[in-house]
Motif scaffolding. Structure first.
Motif, mmCIF file in Angstrom:
data_model
loop_
_atom_site.group_PDB
_atom_site.id
_atom_site.type_symbol
_atom_site.label_atom_id
_atom_site.label_comp_id
_atom_site.label_asym_id
_atom_site.label_seq_id
_atom_site.Cartn_x
_atom_site.Cartn_y
_atom_site.Cartn_z
ATOM 1 N N UNK A 81 0.842 -1.195 0.000
ATOM 2 C CA UNK A 81 0.000 0.000 0.000
ATOM 3 C C UNK A 81 0.879 1.246 0.000
ATOM 4 N N UNK A 82 0.701 2.127 -0.982
ATOM 5 C CA UNK A 82 1.536 3.337 -1.041
ATOM 6 C C UNK A 82 1.459 4.200 0.207
ATOM 7 N N UNK A 83 0.329 4.176 0.918
ATOM 8 C CA UNK A 83 0.205 5.004 2.115
ATOM 9 C C UNK A 83 1.038 4.465 3.275
#
Length: 98
Positions: A81-83
């Motif tokens: 997940x990029x976050x």
């Protein structure tokens, strides 16, 4: 199907040969058949790309799909997940929280 890929010399981004130029989108890549190596040498010599190489791919309705998982990750982006990834501009990057 064969695709030519490498990294943009200026930005480091993954790029794909379109037949006349480079694109950051694998959907734009063209089949280089058996002629990818001469293109790779010429483009690397012109300092437009670094580390170019030819890969196997499968044509799909959405565009070419790299055959090997490494190249699919390069084409489609991170597998997490990029976050949750470390952000370079984060002032607390590298600090340990205990």
């Amino acid at each position: 199907m064969k695709l030519l890929t490498g990294n943009d010399l200026a930005s480091g981004d993954v790029i794909w040969w379109t037949g006349s130029a480079w694109s950051r989108h694998v959907e734009d890549a063209c089949d280089v058949v058996g002629g990818g190596e001469p293109i790779a040498q010429a483009e690397e010599g012109a300092r437009r790309v670094t580390g170019p190489y030819v890969i196997d791919a499968t044509p799909t309705p959405e565009g070419p799909r790299p055959a090997h998982i490494k190249d699919r990750i390069r084409a489609l982006g991170p597998t997490v997940r990029p976050d949750l990834t470390l952000k370079p501009a984060d002032p607390t990057a590298g600090e340990w929280v205990i």
